[in-house]
Design a protein around this motif. Structure first.
Motif, mmCIF file in Angstrom:
data_model
loop_
_atom_site.group_PDB
_atom_site.id
_atom_site.type_symbol
_atom_site.label_atom_id
_atom_site.label_comp_id
_atom_site.label_asym_id
_atom_site.label_seq_id
_atom_site.Cartn_x
_atom_site.Cartn_y
_atom_site.Cartn_z
ATOM 1 N N PHE A 1 0.997 -1.128 0.137
ATOM 2 C CA PHE A 1 0.106 -0.075 -0.109
ATOM 3 C C PHE A 1 0.702 1.217 0.006
ATOM 4 N N CYS B 1 -3.370 -6.116 -4.577
ATOM 5 C CA CYS B 1 -3.561 -4.620 -4.019
ATOM 6 C C CYS B 1 -4.662 -4.423 -3.440
ATOM 7 N N SER C 1 -4.648 -6.155 0.191
ATOM 8 C CA SER C 1 -3.893 -5.529 1.110
ATOM 9 C C SER C 1 -4.619 -4.548 1.638
ATOM 10 N N THR C 2 -5.438 -3.751 0.702
ATOM 11 C CA THR C 2 -6.284 -2.696 1.171
ATOM 12 C C THR C 2 -7.283 -3.246 2.362
ATOM 13 N N SER D 1 -3.877 1.708 -4.803
ATOM 14 C CA SER D 1 -4.273 1.109 -3.403
ATOM 15 C C SER D 1 -4.856 2.158 -2.624
ATOM 16 N N GLN D 2 -4.484 3.622 -2.860
ATOM 17 C CA GLN D 2 -5.063 4.553 -2.182
ATOM 18 C C GLN D 2 -6.580 4.841 -2.739
ATOM 19 N N PHE E 1 -8.517 2.391 -4.031
ATOM 20 C CA PHE E 1 -9.385 1.447 -3.362
ATOM 21 C C PHE E 1 -9.613 1.891 -1.745
ATOM 22 N N MET E 2 -8.823 2.446 -1.336
ATOM 23 C CA MET E 2 -8.914 2.781 0.243
ATOM 24 C C MET E 2 -10.082 3.743 0.190
ATOM 25 N N THR F 1 -13.661 2.965 1.927
ATOM 26 C CA THR F 1 -13.867 3.768 3.127
ATOM 27 C C THR F 1 -15.157 4.358 3.016
ATOM 28 N N SER G 1 -8.645 10.396 -6.093
ATOM 29 C CA SER G 1 -8.904 9.046 -6.838
ATOM 30 C C SER G 1 -9.132 9.500 -8.285
#
Length: 454
Positions: A282, A298, A301-302, A334-335, A337-338, A342, A417
């Motif tokens: 990440f 990815c 991991s998230t 990954s950011q 996806f985060m 969220t 994003s």
């Protein structure tokens, strides 16, 4: 507040409002200081001359014909006509309609006065733009404001431009502050990524040691238990001292619990190893070049990092299709996806709980081939939360736009994003949402950055 200035053949009223330097970004024309003065076109020119003489700041007068709006004549245009040869003798006694008609003919406006008329609710910036688009000969003419139904006022163009200048200054300042906040946030994210990468690297070595050695610990402990069991079979009854010691340490419980304890330690060490690996994946925020990456890794991991938020009653469905390695910036994806996950979790938490509804997030991946033979992957992240109101869906990717309370949302997550997907990866980020039913984000990524369209 309305203050009467004087009354001659007609009434002149100065409507108090904001000074041009006191406006804010949302101010409208009705907030400014306006003049209210109307004269019937059947009146002689001397009436207007007298009004202008007594009120030196009055920019013009509204012209009416039997109570209906007939146009406007400015101080500048009126005095210009009177200053012409014999103008004073010609117009001072004649009806205002004659002077107004000739004045408009001079600027090629013989069919219609063509003056700008705005509602009092018109934003100042919008009115200023339209005013500046007028022909040069009308550029400095006052504008007509409809204060209420069939009631008109005048705004000095100088006041309008001053107000517009102030709003421009405020907007520039706000943009500068927001840009600074954005830069600070970006710097924090970059620093956090570097810190997490370093921390993950430092933690990984002792974690690997624990994870590797716990396997040996499990084997050694089992060997010792087997040895104790063999001694017991060979020696028969244990001596009294041994029996006392076994009772003191509760050997029977220890014999059963030790393997389970070591299994639990092994499972925890394995989870910790996965978490550290996920943190390293990440934190690849500073890649200088796109590299081949497994998007499922990815995503996993998230999800591992978000595990604590997902475990409270949220059903996670993973419909992973077969995906090739994708040329991308894995840390930045990954950011993305985060941010999307969220938001999905927040949307589920905002929906009112019921027995018939089960909060759920579904992640679907798919490998697609377009008609032009270009290959794409599609990642869908869907939730069955509160959904997004239709009126704000078009603004959802705007920088600093957020529906969350102050302190809980920066308005940067979806904007960043969108930028990562569309600009950095030449892909698309799409939104589908039904208020009350849920939201789906679709990420379309080309498999190869070098072959994707510019």
């Amino acid at each position: 507040m309305v203050a009467q200035v004087s009354e001659i053949a007609t009434q002149v009223v100065a409507r108090s409002g904001l000074n041009a330097t006191e406006v804010n970004i949302d101010s409208t024309l009705g907030d400014l200081s306006l003049w209210e003065c109307s004269v019937d076109v059947s009146q002689p020119g001397r009436i207007v001359a007298q009004i202008f003489k007594e009120h030196s700041l009055l920019p013009g007068v509204i012209l009416t014909d039997k109570g209906q709006l007939a146009g406007m004549i400015s101080r500048r245009r009126f005095l210009e006509q009177l200053s012409r040869p014999y103008g004073l003798e010609v117009f001072i006694r004649r009806e205002i309609r004659v002077l107004n008609r000739l004045a408009n003919q001079k600027v090629g406006d013989h069919l219609s006065p063509g003056h700008l008329i705005f509602s009092g609710e018109t934003p100042i910036v919008e009115a200023a733009v339209q005013s500046l688009e007028r022909p040069p000969e009308k550029l400095y003419e006052p504008v007509v404001i409809e204060c209420s139904t069939h009631r008109y006022c005048l705004l000095d163009i100088h006041q309008l431009l001053l107000a517009q200048s102030k709003i421009h200054e405020l907007t520039t300042q706000l943009l500068r502050e927001n840009t600074q906040a954005h830069l600070i946030q970006t710097e924090k994210l970059a620093s956090l990524g570097q810190m997490v990468a370093g921390l993950a690297h430092e933690i990984r070595n002792p974690v690997n040691t624990l994870w590797g050695n716990v396997k040996f610990l499990k084997t050694y402990s089992q060997d010792l238990l087997d040895l104790v069991d063999a001694y017991k079979k060979e020696s028969g009854e244990d001596p009294e001292a041994i029996e006392d010691l076994k009772e003191d340490i509760d050997f029977e419980y220890l014999e059963n619990d030790l393997p389970e304890l070591i299994d639990s330690m092994q499972e925890s060490a394995e989870r910790l190893n996965q978490l550290v690996g996920g943190m390293r994946n990440f934190s690849h925020m500073g890649e200088n070049h796109a590299q081949l990456a497994n998007l499922h890794e990815c995503l996993d991991s998230t999800l591992l990092i978000l595990r604590n938020k997902l475990k409270y009653g949220i059903n996670l469905v993973k419909n992973y299709g077969e995906l090739p390695l994708v040329e991308c910036y894995s840390g930045q994806l990954s950011q993305v996806f985060m941010n999307l996950l969220t938001n999905a979790i927040d949307a589920l938490n905002e929906r009112e709980q019921s027995e018939q509804w089960q909060p759920e997030i579904t992640i679907t991946t798919e490998w697609l081939a377009e008609a032009d033979e270009s290959e794409w992957v599609k990642i869908q992240i869907a939730d069955n939360g509160v959904g997004i109101p239709a009126e704000i869906q078009e603004r959802i990717f705007e920088t600093f736009f957020t529906t969350k309370p102050v302190g809980k949302g920066t308005g940067l997550g979806l904007a960043i994003s969108h930028q990562i997907v569309t600009e950095k990866h030449k892909g698309e980020l799409k939104l589908r949402s039904q208020p009350g039913s849920g939201t789906t984000f679709e990420i379309w990524l080309p498999i190869s950055q070098s072959s994707s369209p510019d």
